[in-house]
Design an enzyme around this catalytic site. Structure first.
Site, PDB file in Angstrom:
ATOM      1  N   CYS A 153       1.452 -67.065 -67.050  1.00  0.00           N
ATOM      2  CA  CYS A 153       1.108 -67.645 -65.757  1.00  0.00           C
ATOM      3  C   CYS A 153       0.755 -69.113 -65.977  1.00  0.00           C
ATOM      4  O   CYS A 153       0.608 -69.558 -67.101  1.00  0.00           O
ATOM      5  CB  CYS A 153      -0.087 -66.925 -65.141  1.00  0.00           C
ATOM      6  SG  CYS A 153       0.203 -65.182 -64.791  1.00  0.00           S
ATOM      7  N   GLY A 154       0.604 -69.833 -64.895  1.00  0.00           N
ATOM      8  CA  GLY A 154       0.161 -71.222 -64.956  1.00  0.00           C
ATOM      9  C   GLY A 154      -1.067 -71.396 -64.085  1.00  0.00           C
ATOM     10  O   GLY A 154      -1.128 -70.859 -62.982  1.00  0.00           O
TER      11      GLY A 154
END
Length: 170
Positions: free
Chosen positions: A2-3
């Site tokens: 994820c970011g």
């Protein structure tokens, strides 16, 4: 994978456009869902949905994300489901307005989810381990036992670190 991005901008500068730009750069870290939570005073503002950053956020959404600080998240699901309810950031309003974006997997999430319900009397709405993590943190912060009433809503940093330590123990 994820970011995540967090922003504290100047008081007169909205955080949402900065977070949006950051999420577009982090889009390669997750194309399943995107979300932003901002804070202005004691109010949290949230927008999240399945899809790419450019599709989740239109101008009308950005205008509702008030405040000079916030967090953003792009998701690639490695646990849980692909439901839009599992898009992050998550938030809870008890004991304070708390929002969390998380990248990782809790290996004991099922056990923790049961403990939260049985022992801590907290309900988790999704199958996301990140929501479990946020609720454990919120519960530990609440257990600290201090009531922040009236004008003094300042949360001592010691209470935050204590809650984080308790989360790590669990």
């Amino acid at each position: 994978m994820c970011g995540i991005i967090g922003v504290v901008a100047q008081v007169d500068e909205p955080a949402a456009p900065i977070i949006y730009d950051g999420l577009t750069v982090l889009q390669h870290r997750g194309q399943d869902a995107a979300g932003i939570v901002t804070c202005e005073g004691e109010q949290l503002y949230q927008r999240k949905a399945n899809g790419l950053v450019r599709d989740v956020f239109q101008q009308r959404h950005m205008e509702t994300l008030a405040g000079h600080m916030g967090i953003g998240h792009v998701r690639y699901p490695t646990a849980g489901t692909s439901s839009c309810a599992e898009a992050q950031p998550f938030y809870t309003n008890s004991p304070h307005g708390i929002s969390l974006a998380h990248n990782g997997n809790l290996t004991n999430a099922d056990e923790l989810r049961k403990q939260l319900y049985r022992d801590d009397l907290r309900h988790v709405n999704t199958s996301s381990d990140s929501e479990v993590l946020m609720n454990i943190f919120a519960h530990e912060l609440h257990k600290r036992g201090k009531m922040y009433i009236g004008e003094d809503l300042h949360l001592p940093v010691e209470d935050l670190f204590h809650a984080v330590s308790k989360v790590h123990e669990r």
